[in-house]
Write an enzyme that holds these catalytic residues in place. Structure first.
Site, PDB file in Angstrom:
ATOM      1  N   GLU A   1       0.845  -1.200   0.000  1.00  0.00           N
ATOM      2  CA  GLU A   1       0.000   0.000   0.000  1.00  0.00           C
ATOM      3  C   GLU A   1       0.884   1.255   0.000  1.00  0.00           C
ATOM      4  O   GLU A   1       2.008   1.222   0.500  1.00  0.00           O
ATOM      5  CB  GLU A   1      -0.901   0.013   1.250  1.00  0.00           C
ATOM      6  CG  GLU A   1      -2.002  -1.024   1.191  1.00  0.00           C
ATOM      7  CD  GLU A   1      -2.806  -1.098   2.478  1.00  0.00           C
ATOM      8  OE1 GLU A   1      -2.559  -0.278   3.399  1.00  0.00           O
ATOM      9  OE2 GLU A   1      -3.670  -1.988   2.575  1.00  0.00           O
TER      10      GLU A   1
ATOM     11  N   ASP B   1      -3.691   5.853 -38.549  1.00  0.00           N
ATOM     12  CA  ASP B   1      -5.082   5.366 -38.522  1.00  0.00           C
ATOM     13  C   ASP B   1      -6.016   6.565 -38.650  1.00  0.00           C
ATOM     14  O   ASP B   1      -5.578   7.724 -38.557  1.00  0.00           O
ATOM     15  CB  ASP B   1      -5.387   4.549 -37.254  1.00  0.00           C
ATOM     16  CG  ASP B   1      -5.165   5.332 -35.967  1.00  0.00           C
ATOM     17  OD1 ASP B   1      -5.582   6.502 -35.914  1.00  0.00           O
ATOM     18  OD2 ASP B   1      -4.587   4.776 -35.023  1.00  0.00           O
TER      19      ASP B   1
ATOM     20  N   LYS C   1      -6.177   1.443 -40.602  1.00  0.00           N
ATOM     21  CA  LYS C   1      -5.821   0.407 -39.624  1.00  0.00           C
ATOM     22  C   LYS C   1      -7.082  -0.224 -39.071  1.00  0.00           C
ATOM     23  O   LYS C   1      -8.026   0.484 -38.747  1.00  0.00           O
ATOM     24  CB  LYS C   1      -5.013   1.053 -38.495  1.00  0.00           C
ATOM     25  CG  LYS C   1      -4.574   0.103 -37.403  1.00  0.00           C
ATOM     26  CD  LYS C   1      -3.855   0.851 -36.286  1.00  0.00           C
ATOM     27  CE  LYS C   1      -4.805   1.438 -35.269  1.00  0.00           C
ATOM     28  NZ  LYS C   1      -4.139   1.899 -34.041  1.00  0.00           N
TER      29      LYS C   1
ATOM     30  N   ARG D   1      -8.255  -2.548 -35.911  1.00  0.00           N
ATOM     31  CA  ARG D   1      -7.771  -3.112 -34.638  1.00  0.00           C
ATOM     32  C   ARG D   1      -8.371  -4.491 -34.446  1.00  0.00           C
ATOM     33  O   ARG D   1      -9.570  -4.689 -34.613  1.00  0.00           O
ATOM     34  CB  ARG D   1      -8.174  -2.185 -33.485  1.00  0.00           C
ATOM     35  CG  ARG D   1      -7.596  -2.565 -32.148  1.00  0.00           C
ATOM     36  CD  ARG D   1      -7.807  -1.458 -31.136  1.00  0.00           C
ATOM     37  NE  ARG D   1      -6.846  -0.381 -31.305  1.00  0.00           N
ATOM     38  CZ  ARG D   1      -5.598  -0.427 -30.863  1.00  0.00           C
ATOM     39  NH1 ARG D   1      -5.152  -1.496 -30.249  1.00  0.00           N
ATOM     40  NH2 ARG D   1      -4.786   0.583 -31.034  1.00  0.00           N
TER      41      ARG D   1
ATOM     42  N   ASP E   1       1.802  10.214 -34.422  1.00  0.00           N
ATOM     43  CA  ASP E   1       0.810   9.543 -33.577  1.00  0.00           C
ATOM     44  C   ASP E   1       0.773  10.254 -32.229  1.00  0.00           C
ATOM     45  O   ASP E   1       1.673  11.038 -31.911  1.00  0.00           O
ATOM     46  CB  ASP E   1       1.157   8.057 -33.401  1.00  0.00           C
ATOM     47  CG  ASP E   1      -0.099   7.200 -33.238  1.00  0.00           C
ATOM     48  OD1 ASP E   1      -1.160   7.758 -32.888  1.00  0.00           O
ATOM     49  OD2 ASP E   1      -0.026   5.974 -33.464  1.00  0.00           O
TER      50      ASP E   1
ATOM     51  N   GLY F   1       3.313  -1.549 -32.431  1.00  0.00           N
ATOM     52  CA  GLY F   1       2.654  -2.384 -33.437  1.00  0.00           C
ATOM     53  C   GLY F   1       2.040  -1.555 -34.559  1.00  0.00           C
ATOM     54  O   GLY F   1       2.184  -1.878 -35.745  1.00  0.00           O
TER      55      GLY F   1
END
Ligand code: R5P
Length: 319
Positions: free
Chosen positions: A46, A176, A199, A201, A225, A232
């Site tokens: 914790e 994408d 792209k 997914r 991006d 990937g």
């Protein structure tokens, strides 16, 4: 805009353990020292936190990207917020340069969470009065909060560095459909055309670049991006671009270098010549393998903190 030293009378910069180097840099730009904190773990793991200075009535900024280990860093931020709230802090700003859980911003199928919304609720309930962040995965996440969210963008900062490159025969590539607006922003600033890799997914970690929309034959692609996670998306985009006759001189530009899993395998390809990122997330030397170049967002965040503290416009930073 240049940051000016501010009196630390009512301003406090604190950091969790996610990225103390960035926090130190931000504090230095503001002419301040980081506020003293004790952060440790109990034997059962914790989190324990104590703010080692009075924050009563102060304007406090907690620097903590929720990068991997995401749950650890998020929970630590929550515990810090709780300590601050109970210490009668005047105003608490969670400075989250990289906002984890952002990709879970909608349900794709039944019985899924919208974790980005849940994290927004946690931060608000936990005591944050305001969030300062950079390049959220999707802009609608701002609407998940009922408190002000100042979202900065690293596009201007990264573009400044790209201007030093040889941009002849270059095209900006959106890997994408979700990155088309960002690609258009880069392309507009640099006067370059935009190409899109479509792209699809196929799972949380597996993506598939299907086809290239636009002419890349003989061109030198610059793939942009918001984040590189496993690499990937980038790896598959590079393959698709090579198949369409692009030059094996691909440069990558992304705000957040998450760099986990098979990122090295996906990014080491000789077709990728440079990877320009920011330091919203720490990038240790072993993750740079001679190609990854982090640009600091510290001054930009310091300038934004300065504006927020002085109640002046943050958007003026981009003018
Ligand atoms: C996806 O929508 C994002 O913008 C990034 O393209 C993606 O998260 C990158 O992940 P990875 O590097 O694992 O493909």
């Amino acid at each position: 805009m240049t940051s000016r030293p501010i009196s630390d009378q009512d301003l406090e910069i604190l950091t969790g353990t996610a990225h103390p180097m960035l926090a130190t840099e931000i504090a230095e730009h503001l002419g301040l020292a980081l506020g003293p904190m004790t952060i440790s773990r109990f034997p059962d793991s914790e989190t324990y936190v104590r703010v080692e200075t009075s924050v009563r009535g102060k304007d406090v900024y907690v620097i903590q990207p929720t990068c991997p280990p995401v749950n650890e860093n998020l929970m630590e931020l929550m515990v810090i917020l709780d300590a601050l709230r109970r210490a009668s802090t005047g105003r608490i700003t969670a400075v989250i340069p990289y906002f984890g859980y952002a990709r879970q911003d909608k349900k794709i199928t039944g019985r899924e969470p919208i974790s980005a919304r849940m994290v927004a609720d946690m931060l608000t309930t936990g005591g944050a009065d305001r969030v300062l962040t950079i390049d959220l995965h999707s802009l609608q996440i701002q609407g998940f909060f009922d408190i002000p969210v100042d979202q900065l963008t690293a596009v201007g900062l990264l573009t400044e560095h790209m201007r030093k490159w040889d941009l002849s025969d270059s095209v900006i590539v959106a890997p994408d459909a979700g990155r088309v607006n960002m690609a258009t922003d880069y392309a507009g600033r640099l006067g370059l055309p935009v190409v899109i890799v479509h792209k699809r997914r196929t799972g949380p970690e597996r993506t598939q670049a299907a086809f290239v929309v636009g002419d890349v034959k003989g061109k030198r692609p610059i793939i942009i991006d918001d984040m590189i996670t496993t690499g990937g998306t980038i790896g598959r985009s590079v393959t698709a671009l090579m198949e369409q006759g692009a030059q094996p001189d691909v440069r990558i530009v992304a705000t957040h270098p998450v760099l986990v899993g098979s990122y090295a395998e996906n990014l080491r390809t000789s077709s990728i010549t440079e990877i320009l990122v920011t330091n919203t997330i720490p990038v240790p030397a072993e993750k740079q393998f001679g190609k990854v170049r982090p640009v600091s967002v510290a001054r930009m965040l310091a300038d934004a903190i300065s504006c927020i503290h002085r109640e002046s416009s943050v958007s003026a930073l981009f003018a």
